[in-house]
Design an enzyme around this catalytic site. Structure first.
Site, PDB file in Angstrom:
ATOM      1  N   SER A 420       0.827  -1.202   0.000  1.00  0.00           N
ATOM      2  CA  SER A 420       0.000   0.000   0.000  1.00  0.00           C
ATOM      3  C   SER A 420       0.866   1.258   0.000  1.00  0.00           C
ATOM      4  O   SER A 420       1.979   1.263   0.539  1.00  0.00           O
ATOM      5  CB  SER A 420      -0.885  -0.004   1.245  1.00  0.00           C
ATOM      6  OG  SER A 420      -1.919   0.939   1.147  1.00  0.00           O
ATOM      7  N   PRO A 421       0.396   2.344  -0.621  1.00  0.00           N
ATOM      8  CA  PRO A 421       1.137   3.604  -0.522  1.00  0.00           C
ATOM      9  C   PRO A 421       1.208   4.077   0.923  1.00  0.00           C
ATOM     10  O   PRO A 421       0.188   4.206   1.590  1.00  0.00           O
ATOM     11  CB  PRO A 421       0.324   4.572  -1.396  1.00  0.00           C
ATOM     12  CG  PRO A 421      -0.993   3.939  -1.618  1.00  0.00           C
ATOM     13  CD  PRO A 421      -0.828   2.471  -1.429  1.00  0.00           C
ATOM     14  N   GLN A 498       1.125   6.873  -7.160  1.00  0.00           N
ATOM     15  CA  GLN A 498      -0.104   7.484  -6.672  1.00  0.00           C
ATOM     16  C   GLN A 498       0.075   8.990  -6.653  1.00  0.00           C
ATOM     17  O   GLN A 498       0.991   9.508  -5.992  1.00  0.00           O
ATOM     18  CB  GLN A 498      -0.450   6.996  -5.264  1.00  0.00           C
ATOM     19  CG  GLN A 498      -1.800   7.517  -4.755  1.00  0.00           C
ATOM     20  CD  GLN A 498      -2.025   7.225  -3.277  1.00  0.00           C
ATOM     21  OE1 GLN A 498      -1.374   7.810  -2.415  1.00  0.00           O
ATOM     22  NE2 GLN A 498      -2.955   6.324  -2.978  1.00  0.00           N
ATOM     23  N   TYR A 580      -8.093  14.913   1.483  1.00  0.00           N
ATOM     24  CA  TYR A 580      -7.220  15.703   0.625  1.00  0.00           C
ATOM     25  C   TYR A 580      -8.055  16.444  -0.421  1.00  0.00           C
ATOM     26  O   TYR A 580      -9.286  16.424  -0.377  1.00  0.00           O
ATOM     27  CB  TYR A 580      -6.150  14.802   0.005  1.00  0.00           C
ATOM     28  CG  TYR A 580      -5.218  14.187   1.032  1.00  0.00           C
ATOM     29  CD1 TYR A 580      -4.681  14.955   2.060  1.00  0.00           C
ATOM     30  CD2 TYR A 580      -4.892  12.831   0.995  1.00  0.00           C
ATOM     31  CE1 TYR A 580      -3.829  14.400   3.017  1.00  0.00           C
ATOM     32  CE2 TYR A 580      -4.051  12.263   1.945  1.00  0.00           C
ATOM     33  CZ  TYR A 580      -3.527  13.048   2.955  1.00  0.00           C
ATOM     34  OH  TYR A 580      -2.694  12.499   3.911  1.00  0.00           O
ATOM     35  N   ARG A 628      -8.330   5.990  -5.441  1.00  0.00           N
ATOM     36  CA  ARG A 628      -8.536   5.725  -4.012  1.00  0.00           C
ATOM     37  C   ARG A 628      -9.637   6.644  -3.508  1.00  0.00           C
ATOM     38  O   ARG A 628      -9.593   7.862  -3.714  1.00  0.00           O
ATOM     39  CB  ARG A 628      -7.259   5.935  -3.203  1.00  0.00           C
ATOM     40  CG  ARG A 628      -7.489   5.890  -1.691  1.00  0.00           C
ATOM     41  CD  ARG A 628      -6.223   5.756  -0.879  1.00  0.00           C
ATOM     42  NE  ARG A 628      -5.792   4.358  -0.818  1.00  0.00           N
ATOM     43  CZ  ARG A 628      -5.021   3.862   0.153  1.00  0.00           C
ATOM     44  NH1 ARG A 628      -4.572   4.648   1.121  1.00  0.00           N
ATOM     45  NH2 ARG A 628      -4.671   2.599   0.147  1.00  0.00           N
ATOM     46  N   ARG A 722       0.931  -1.549   7.083  1.00  0.00           N
ATOM     47  CA  ARG A 722       1.806  -1.659   8.252  1.00  0.00           C
ATOM     48  C   ARG A 722       2.541  -2.991   8.350  1.00  0.00           C
ATOM     49  O   ARG A 722       3.701  -3.005   8.757  1.00  0.00           O
ATOM     50  CB  ARG A 722       0.986  -1.387   9.517  1.00  0.00           C
ATOM     51  CG  ARG A 722       0.584   0.089   9.612  1.00  0.00           C
ATOM     52  CD  ARG A 722      -0.200   0.400  10.868  1.00  0.00           C
ATOM     53  NE  ARG A 722      -0.492   1.826  10.921  1.00  0.00           N
ATOM     54  CZ  ARG A 722      -1.691   2.330  11.148  1.00  0.00           C
ATOM     55  NH1 ARG A 722      -2.713   1.521  11.316  1.00  0.00           N
ATOM     56  NH2 ARG A 722      -1.888   3.636  11.204  1.00  0.00           N
TER      57      ARG A 722
END
Length: 776
Positions: A420-421, A498, A580, A628, A722
């Site tokens: 994952s980013p 991304q 964002y 996303r 993580r």
């Protein structure tokens, strides 16, 4: 102690006999409205585990119950002319009347007073009781009387269902799905004695209404069900035992009952909820009677541990049982929602539909299913692998779903795990360097099929922090190209870019210097859909974007898209989540505009879609683009999963190939409901309602999670964050843990592969040889 059980269902009867067994001097009365040895209902279901609990609590009762059980291991799923069978599930069925008769007889043997044909009205009728058990069922009068204490939450679910019986003897727990012009109906059927089976029919209320069942007489609706499910009944009629009900009244909606507390003191004695009065779990997980009996077992155990402190015993009972019940209710909720939305899954291939049903509650995972029925899982893995394009040698075992390939446009990923980013805040003036080469390169070598670069920004003022990477210059392009070339030349993984814009959440410090705190100096102006201060009184305030701002930002994203293509990235994702810039347009929490970019969801999507289309136009046609989204804002009035489906449909129409389903981070007021795989339901809904591939994220931490998600068709890829920070070779390690050797390791690391597999095999052998609990 003087004990009164208000209600003679399984909970009240079983608690009474356990307490009388504990101390014959207890004065115990069970008050029941029905006649002696008379009750209503068809069969109930137990698991083998529940039988074990009964055996430990009272062997005599357990023996009597076991002698009356009909046992089966198989679950059979029927849809569109296909029948799929999975074994090893270990269920038992018994008639509800037979079960209560056994409990009543055992109570009489032990000296419990049974009072029949007495309607339970009020706990005040028992002023000399030391303990009152409110086991008065789903429509508990006691719970209603003391609602201020118990704080019940009763949620009427969306399906209508009816309990029927038949003399067709089902050899397996059978699920049957039939399509009508009005929608889908489903049946749950199981044998519970030598000649009778329970046959539950249900359908979403909208389907039920369209079929006109609400206007049918009882006999007419039963005939409708007989005709609909005739091929499963072999000429046997369906029977109702609800003679007291007329018309459609026997078709009900399931009430999910949750109580905040279970104990009320009426001034003379504690009044304790038990069984359906305290909680309910949908019949599709067969746990209602199980919960009632285990309530009784636990309360008796707590009183035995604290015989001189009833208050402490009741506190312990509520603390233990509320947690255990919540676990079952959460699983039951998942199962309930699956059946309520069965039309979401009927387009899956029948084999995958059946697997999805088997794992719907999340109590049964891929590896748990393998323990139950290895042949079924092996066959299913072979089928899924063939559909995915997995080519195996004649002697090679099927690939677990996690390790099947996935193709989108011209890109084939070797498996379903992506890195994952994850923001690293380690760039200098937007330029990535050796840190990023090692960070992304090591994870590309670690077995994932693709690594995502962290959110990268198309201009300096689009960054979250000064340490965020950029892609607005040729120097930045070349720095990224170095990393891309390393991944392509050294590994068999793909690499994705991304692109995103921080919006109102920009110009902040790195998390280790104060997460979401504005810079001490050197701040840059912020823009967003509407004026916004992310953290009230702390964050800098953004201004609303003008049309000129929109044009500039769009062209910056187009320029970055071209640079990403020149750098050689395999995949491009647009970040429209987490509060964002583009998320600030989509969410009604942050978009207060009154022009064509505000108001309706269609309007709020207008600008993000505009930017996406402009990027898609210059991104190579053979390469995928994903988006996303925040599929749930976790704040009242924000984006909901229903909205997420519409958002996905809009991006799909604009040319998106996949939706990356995240959630939250739009508002600091959010209240997420965390748990393992907690965001996967969003990916599931989007994939199977919007009909677009999805990526699942969030608390996916082991191979079993990934295998279950992919096998059930809940998502197409799993983005692991993580766990990859803790272990760059997470995918390789997980393959070894599930004893799947056919994964590619870098040749330099092969000796480590062999040792890891030997060590894990030794651990498995030692665990298998270790004595189980209770053995000497």
């Amino acid at each position: 102690m003087k004990i009164v059980c208000m209600g003679g269902g399984p909970a009240g009867l079983y608690f009474a006999l356990l307490m009388k067994k504990q101390n014959p001097l207890h004065d115990i009365t069970v008050v029941e409205r029905n006649k002696p040895y008379d009750t209503f209902g068809w069969g109930v279901v137990f698991s083998d585990q529940t039988l074990g609990n009964l055996q430990a609590a009272d062997p005599q009762t357990a023996s009597d119950i076991l002698g009356a059980f009909n046992h089966w291991d198989d679950i059979e799923v029927n849809i569109r002319g296909h029948k799929m069978v999975s074994g090893g599930h270990g269920f038992c069925g018994i008639g509800r009347k037979r079960l209560l008769n056994i409990l009543q007889k055992r109570c009489e043997e032990l000296g419990v007073k049974l009072v029949f044909e007495t309607v339970v009205e009020d706990d005040a009728q028992y002023p000399d009781a030391d303990l009152i058990i409110a086991s008065d069922g789903l429509n508990s009068r006691v719970r209603a009387k003391y609602a201020a204490t118990y704080q019940p939450d009763i949620d009427l679910r969306q399906c209508r269902f009816v309990w029927l019986g038949t003399h067709k003897k089902f050899d397996a727990f059978t699920f049957a799905f039939e399509e009508t012009p009005h929608g889908w109906f489903q049946a749950h059927a199981y044998q519970y004695d030598g000649e009778t089976s329970t046959f539950i029919v249900e359908a979403p209320e909208a389907v039920w209404l369209k079929a006109g069942i609400d206007k049918m007489e009882k006999e007419e609706s039963i005939a409708y069900c007989e005709k609909l499910f005739a091929k499963y009944l072999d000429g046997n009629p369906l029977m109702s035992n609800a003679a007291h009900l007329r018309g459609s009244a026997q078709w009900i909606r399931f009430p999910r009952v949750v109580c905040k507390t279970w104990v009320h003191h009426n001034g003379r004695a504690p009044v304790v909820l038990m069984g359906d009065a305290a909680h309910t779990a949908h019949f599709s997980v067969g746990s209602g009677t199980k919960l009632a009996l285990e309530d009784a077992i636990e309360l008796e155990r707590c009183i035995r541990r604290s015989p001189d402190d009833l208050k402490q015993a009741l506190q312990d009972y509520e603390a233990v049982r509320s947690i255990e019940v919540l676990k079952i209710q959460n699983s039951a909720r998942n199962s309930t929602e699956w059946f309520e939305n069965v039309d979401r899954y009927v387009s899956l291939p029948p084999e995958q539909f059946a697997y999805s049903l088997l794992t719907r509650s999340q109590r049964i995972s891929h590896e748990n299913l393998r323990l139950r029925d290895k042949d079924y899982v092996d066959h299913y893995e072979g089928w899924l692998g063939e559909r995915s394009g997995f080519v195996r040698a004649p002697a090679q075992r099927p690939a677990p779903p996690m390790f099947t390939p996935f193709t989108l446009r011209g890109v084939t990923l070797k498996n379903r795990v992506v890195v994952s980013p994850m923001a690293q805040y380690s760039a200098v003036d937007g330029l990535v360097g050796d840190y990023h080469l090692v960070h992304l390169g090591s994870r590309a070598m670690g077995g994932a099929s693709m690594v995502f670069a962290e959110m990268t920004c198309p201009s300096p003022d689009a960054r979250i922090t000064p340490g965020c990477p950029g892609l607005w210059s040729e120097a930045q392009r070349d720095a990224w190209k170095r990393i891309v070339q390393f991944v392509h030349s050294t590994t068999d993984a793909k690499i994705a870019m991304q692109l995103g814009h921080a919006g109102a959440k920009g110009s902040t410090r790195a998390p280790w210097d104060g997460e979401d705190q504005p810079l001490a100096s050197g701040n840059w102006p912020l823009v967003s859909a509407s004026p916004q201060q992310y953290i009230d009184g702390v964050s800098d305030t953004s201004r609303a974007m003008t049309r000129s701002d929109m044009d500039r930002v769009r062209e910056e994203f187009v320029a970055s898209t071209r640079l990403a293509a020149e750098a050689g990235f395999d995949w491009l994702e647009l970040h429209c989540a987490h509060g964002y810039l583009f998320s600030s347009f989509i969410s009604p929490l942050t978009n207060q505009r009154t022009d064509e970019y505000g108001g309706s969801l269609e309007n709020r999507l207008r600008y993000p879609i505009e930017v996406f289309k402009a990027m898609r136009a210059v991104w190579p046609a053979h390469l995928p683009m994903s988006v996303r989204i925040s599929a749930h804002d976790w704040v009242e009035g924000g984006i909901t999963p229903d909205d997420a489906v519409e958002i996905a449909r809009a991006f799909k129409a604009a040319g998106a190939d996949m939706i990356d389903c995240s959630s939250g981070q739009v508002s600091p007021k959010q209240k997420p409901v965390y748990g393992r795989m907690y965001q996967t339901p969003f990916a599931d809904r989007v994939r199977n309602e919007a009909r677009i591939p999805t990526m699942a994220v969030g608390a996916i931490s082991e191979a079993d999670h990934v295998n279950s998600i992919i096998a059930a068709g809940r998502a197409d890829l799993c983005a692991i964050a993580r766990p990859h920070l803790a272990n760059p070779s997470w995918a390789l390690n997980e393959a070894a843990k599930i004893a799947y050797p056919d994964v590619h390791w870098p040749k330099q690391y092969l000796s480590g592969k062999n040792q890891l597999e030997r060590n894990l095999e030794r651990e498995r052998s030692m665990a298998a040889a270790a004595p189980s609990k209770g053995e000497n």
